[in-house]
Design a protein around this motif. Sequence first.
Motif, mmCIF file in Angstrom:
data_model
loop_
_atom_site.group_PDB
_atom_site.id
_atom_site.type_symbol
_atom_site.label_atom_id
_atom_site.label_comp_id
_atom_site.label_asym_id
_atom_site.label_seq_id
_atom_site.Cartn_x
_atom_site.Cartn_y
_atom_site.Cartn_z
ATOM 1 N N GLY A 137 0.803 -1.216 0.000
ATOM 2 C CA GLY A 137 0.000 0.000 0.000
ATOM 3 C C GLY A 137 0.837 1.268 0.000
ATOM 4 N N LEU A 138 2.101 1.128 -0.375
ATOM 5 C CA LEU A 138 3.014 2.273 -0.445
ATOM 6 C C LEU A 138 3.332 2.585 -1.900
ATOM 7 C CD1 LEU A 138 5.381 1.083 2.426
ATOM 8 C CD2 LEU A 138 3.664 2.898 2.573
ATOM 9 N N ASP A 139 3.902 3.739 -2.145
ATOM 10 C CA ASP A 139 4.247 4.143 -3.509
ATOM 11 C C ASP A 139 5.542 3.459 -3.954
ATOM 12 O OD1 ASP A 139 5.662 6.350 -5.440
ATOM 13 O OD2 ASP A 139 3.470 6.400 -5.584
ATOM 14 N N ARG A 140 5.636 3.125 -5.234
ATOM 15 C CA ARG A 140 6.843 2.478 -5.756
ATOM 16 C C ARG A 140 8.072 3.358 -5.559
ATOM 17 N NH1 ARG A 140 10.559 3.040 -8.937
ATOM 18 N NH2 ARG A 140 9.536 4.755 -9.998
ATOM 19 N N THR A 141 7.931 4.673 -5.714
ATOM 20 C CA THR A 141 9.082 5.548 -5.531
ATOM 21 C C THR A 141 9.526 5.589 -4.070
ATOM 22 O OG1 THR A 141 7.689 7.528 -5.329
ATOM 23 C CG2 THR A 141 8.508 6.967 -7.539
ATOM 24 N N TYR A 142 8.602 5.374 -3.159
ATOM 25 C CA TYR A 142 8.936 5.295 -1.737
ATOM 26 C C TYR A 142 9.755 4.031 -1.471
ATOM 27 C CZ TYR A 142 8.343 5.365 3.332
ATOM 28 O OH TYR A 142 8.571 5.379 4.690
ATOM 29 N N ILE A 143 9.326 2.912 -2.045
ATOM 30 C CA ILE A 143 10.072 1.655 -1.915
ATOM 31 C C ILE A 143 11.482 1.832 -2.481
ATOM 32 C CG2 ILE A 143 10.202 -0.779 -2.634
ATOM 33 C CD1 ILE A 143 7.954 -0.235 -0.585
ATOM 34 N N SER A 144 11.577 2.447 -3.639
ATOM 35 C CA SER A 144 12.876 2.695 -4.259
ATOM 36 C C SER A 144 13.767 3.533 -3.349
ATOM 37 C CB SER A 144 12.686 3.404 -5.604
ATOM 38 O OG SER A 144 13.931 3.804 -6.137
ATOM 39 N N GLY B 43 18.365 3.919 0.505
ATOM 40 C CA GLY B 43 18.806 4.540 1.748
ATOM 41 C C GLY B 43 18.633 6.041 1.781
ATOM 42 N N VAL B 44 17.736 6.554 0.951
ATOM 43 C CA VAL B 44 17.493 8.002 0.947
ATOM 44 C C VAL B 44 16.189 8.352 1.659
ATOM 45 C CG1 VAL B 44 18.839 8.385 -1.155
ATOM 46 C CG2 VAL B 44 16.367 8.030 -1.328
ATOM 47 N N ARG B 45 15.445 7.344 2.075
ATOM 48 C CA ARG B 45 14.210 7.549 2.836
ATOM 49 C C ARG B 45 14.392 6.962 4.230
ATOM 50 N NH1 ARG B 45 9.611 9.625 0.064
ATOM 51 N NH2 ARG B 45 9.010 9.724 2.245
ATOM 52 N N ASN B 46 13.812 7.617 5.207
ATOM 53 C CA ASN B 46 13.825 7.143 6.587
ATOM 54 C C ASN B 46 12.410 6.665 6.896
ATOM 55 O OD1 ASN B 46 14.350 6.671 9.264
ATOM 56 N ND2 ASN B 46 14.533 8.821 9.828
ATOM 57 N N PRO B 47 12.125 5.376 6.677
ATOM 58 C CA PRO B 47 10.751 4.902 6.784
ATOM 59 C C PRO B 47 10.228 4.936 8.219
ATOM 60 C CG PRO B 47 12.230 3.063 6.497
ATOM 61 C CD PRO B 47 13.058 4.308 6.343
ATOM 62 N N SER B 48 8.947 5.220 8.347
ATOM 63 C CA SER B 48 8.299 5.189 9.656
ATOM 64 C C SER B 48 8.115 3.735 10.082
ATOM 65 C CB SER B 48 6.938 5.878 9.584
ATOM 66 O OG SER B 48 6.033 5.077 8.839
#
Length: 84
Positions: free
Chosen positions: A45-52, A57-62
């Motif tokens: 249920g997340l965006d593909r660009t978020y997964i990417s 390592g450029v996103r700090n996931p909740s």
Amino acid sequence: MVHSPSTRTCMETLDSALVQTFARNLKRLRTKSRISQEELALRSGLDRTYISGCERGVRNPSLVSVEKIADALAVPATELFEAG
């Protein structure tokens, strides 16, 4: 605009060993499951660009996102943080 040393662009990796461990494990587990980023995004249920971004390592996931990703991969969330 003046950039301080702590300012980063959206394409820079985060300076966090935990985020980088998560990124490596996410990519490893996704490819082991033989699913694309798009399929993982659909399942979680997340965006593909978020997964990417998480894999790079450029996103700090909740924690909520980590839980969604782990569920979509059918692994315990802790496995995403194991040093290897």
